[in-house]
Design an enzyme around this catalytic site. Sequence first.
Site, PDB file in Angstrom:
ATOM      1  N   THR A 108       0.670  -0.930  -0.016  1.00  0.00           N
ATOM      2  CA  THR A 108      -0.059   0.048   0.085  1.00  0.00           C
ATOM      3  C   THR A 108       0.916   1.118   0.021  1.00  0.00           C
ATOM      4  OG1 THR A 108      -1.708   0.813   1.003  1.00  0.00           O
ATOM      5  CG2 THR A 108      -0.503  -0.230   2.533  1.00  0.00           C
TER       6      THR A 108
ATOM      7  N   LYS B  59       3.372   1.049  -3.675  1.00  0.00           N
ATOM      8  CA  LYS B  59       2.811   0.591  -5.001  1.00  0.00           C
ATOM      9  C   LYS B  59       3.967   0.824  -6.315  1.00  0.00           C
ATOM     10  CE  LYS B  59      -1.684   0.426  -3.329  1.00  0.00           C
ATOM     11  NZ  LYS B  59      -3.075   0.621  -3.734  1.00  0.00           N
TER      12      LYS B  59
ATOM     13  N   ASN C  86      -0.113  -3.804  -5.994  1.00  0.00           N
ATOM     14  CA  ASN C  86      -0.658  -4.233  -4.648  1.00  0.00           C
ATOM     15  C   ASN C  86      -0.408  -5.540  -4.166  1.00  0.00           C
ATOM     16  OD1 ASN C  86      -2.730  -5.344  -5.936  1.00  0.00           O
ATOM     17  ND2 ASN C  86      -3.938  -4.381  -4.559  1.00  0.00           N
TER      18      ASN C  86
ATOM     19  N   ARG D 125      -6.134  18.860  -8.587  1.00  0.00           N
ATOM     20  CA  ARG D 125      -5.769  20.109  -8.321  1.00  0.00           C
ATOM     21  C   ARG D 125      -4.320  20.421  -8.912  1.00  0.00           C
ATOM     22  NH1 ARG D 125      -4.168  20.580  -2.015  1.00  0.00           N
ATOM     23  NH2 ARG D 125      -2.775  19.056  -2.575  1.00  0.00           N
TER      24      ARG D 125
ATOM     25  N   VAL E  23     -13.875   6.557  -2.778  1.00  0.00           N
ATOM     26  CA  VAL E  23     -12.874   5.409  -2.557  1.00  0.00           C
ATOM     27  C   VAL E  23     -12.503   5.168  -1.267  1.00  0.00           C
ATOM     28  CG1 VAL E  23     -10.444   4.736  -3.035  1.00  0.00           C
ATOM     29  CG2 VAL E  23     -11.728   5.621  -5.019  1.00  0.00           C
TER      30      VAL E  23
HETATM   31  P1  ATR Z   1       0.149  10.186  -4.026  1.00  0.00           P
HETATM   32  O1  ATR Z   1      -0.203  11.520  -4.573  1.00  0.00           O
HETATM   33  O2  ATR Z   1       1.021   9.993  -3.145  1.00  0.00           O
HETATM   34  O3  ATR Z   1      -0.269   9.100  -4.675  1.00  0.00           O
HETATM   35  P2  ATR Z   1      -2.881   9.927  -2.900  1.00  0.00           P
HETATM   36  O4  ATR Z   1      -3.275  10.021  -1.520  1.00  0.00           O
HETATM   37  O5  ATR Z   1      -2.773   8.783  -3.742  1.00  0.00           O
HETATM   38  O6  ATR Z   1      -1.279  10.292  -2.856  1.00  0.00           O
HETATM   39  O7  ATR Z   1      -3.392  11.228  -3.689  1.00  0.00           O
HETATM   40  C1  ATR Z   1      -3.922  12.361  -3.078  1.00  0.00           C
HETATM   41  C2  ATR Z   1      -4.847  12.990  -4.042  1.00  0.00           C
HETATM   42  O8  ATR Z   1      -5.454  13.809  -3.334  1.00  0.00           O
HETATM   43  C3  ATR Z   1      -4.086  13.848  -4.945  1.00  0.00           C
HETATM   44  O9  ATR Z   1      -4.846  13.790  -6.207  1.00  0.00           O
HETATM   45  C4  ATR Z   1      -4.359  15.178  -4.443  1.00  0.00           C
HETATM   46  O10 ATR Z   1      -4.083  16.224  -5.402  1.00  0.00           O
HETATM   47  P3  ATR Z   1      -2.442  17.018  -5.664  1.00  0.00           P
HETATM   48  O11 ATR Z   1      -1.853  15.915  -6.792  1.00  0.00           O
HETATM   49  O12 ATR Z   1      -2.937  18.321  -6.339  1.00  0.00           O
HETATM   50  O13 ATR Z   1      -1.901  16.758  -4.523  1.00  0.00           O
HETATM   51  C5  ATR Z   1      -5.416  15.159  -3.993  1.00  0.00           C
HETATM   52  N1  ATR Z   1      -5.640  16.126  -2.945  1.00  0.00           N
HETATM   53  C6  ATR Z   1      -5.103  16.167  -1.474  1.00  0.00           C
HETATM   54  N2  ATR Z   1      -5.628  17.073  -0.891  1.00  0.00           N
HETATM   55  C7  ATR Z   1      -6.412  17.908  -1.582  1.00  0.00           C
HETATM   56  C8  ATR Z   1      -7.046  19.203  -1.527  1.00  0.00           C
HETATM   57  N3  ATR Z   1      -6.916  19.796  -0.395  1.00  0.00           N
HETATM   58  N4  ATR Z   1      -7.609  19.649  -2.738  1.00  0.00           N
HETATM   59  C9  ATR Z   1      -7.720  18.924  -3.708  1.00  0.00           C
HETATM   60  N5  ATR Z   1      -7.027  17.900  -3.913  1.00  0.00           N
HETATM   61  C10 ATR Z   1      -6.436  17.283  -2.844  1.00  0.00           C
END
Ligand code: ATR
Length: 264
Positions: free
Chosen positions: A61, A65, A86, A150, A209
């Site tokens: 996880t 991954k 995974n 974002r 999710v």
């Molecule tokens: P990882 O990027 O390490 O795979 P994840 O938990 O799988 O982490 O992904 C987090 C997702 O939530 C991302 O798409 C993130 O957006 P960013 O790429 O812009 O960081 C999104 N996310 C987290 N906090 C957010 C917020 N406050 N507003 C909008 N999107 C958010």
Amino acid sequence: MKRYLVIGNPINHSLSPELHNHWIKQNGLDAIYEKKKLNNNDLADLILSVKEENINGVNVTVPFKNAIIPYLDELSNEAKKTRSVNTIYLKNKKVIGHNTDIEGFEKAIQKINFNLKNKKIFILGAGGVVPSIIYASIKMGFSEIMISNRTERKAEEVKNIFNNIKLVNWGETPDFDVIINATSLGLNQSDKINLNFNKVGKNKLFYDVIYNPSETNFLKSGKKLGNKCENGKLMFIYQAFSAFKLWHGIEPSINDATLKLLDR
Ligand code: ATR
């Protein structure tokens, strides 16, 4: 006794051991499933343990991954395409990486009584799980797949893995039939996604999710507008189901008792 592991960092929150040990017991298997917090420099040793059959299977996880891939001998097509592993197992002395998140998402969506034919899917986020959701969406035959994130650069990176994915600016709400929250927004009960759903209408599917909390603000706003809403519990259960089947050759049962294991 066979030994299975889920690795991640952090890992304390993982409910995979509850689920797998329940099925191990139910099927009278001589096995144990544990969780282990690792760092990047532990990955090589871990894979060596799989090769030497001290560990018989691993679930991976966040955040490993993708990071685990260079240590593996072979990848399934699903893992290759999504760059995400995974589930790990040994076959003919080779350590293989597979991705059961795809099947997890596919089975969870199919379980919901919602006609998917010629439907448009809109995915929020571009993190680790999104390529698996897209892979499954292509397989399920959605007529249009849109993603929005974002940080646009990350959405572009995901888009480039696949054909025919449409990018939507963060903050815009296009016409869709199914919307997926694959961001981490919602893990805190007070998190709100800053999107305007007023023009969305009813009878769409809102899928998150996240399953803990069981109803995020995203799902609450979908419900208020008269839409079908589902959290990520079944997706989580079905990814575990597929890993269990791969390791033990048994399809474990999924019923109310299984669902209850994930209530925290
Ligand atoms: P990882 O990027 O390490 O795979 P994840 O938990 O799988 O982490 O992904 C987090 C997702 O939530 C991302 O798409 C993130 O957006 P960013 O790429 O812009 O960081 C999104 N996310 C987290 N906090 C957010 C917020 N406050 N507003 C909008 N999107 C958010």
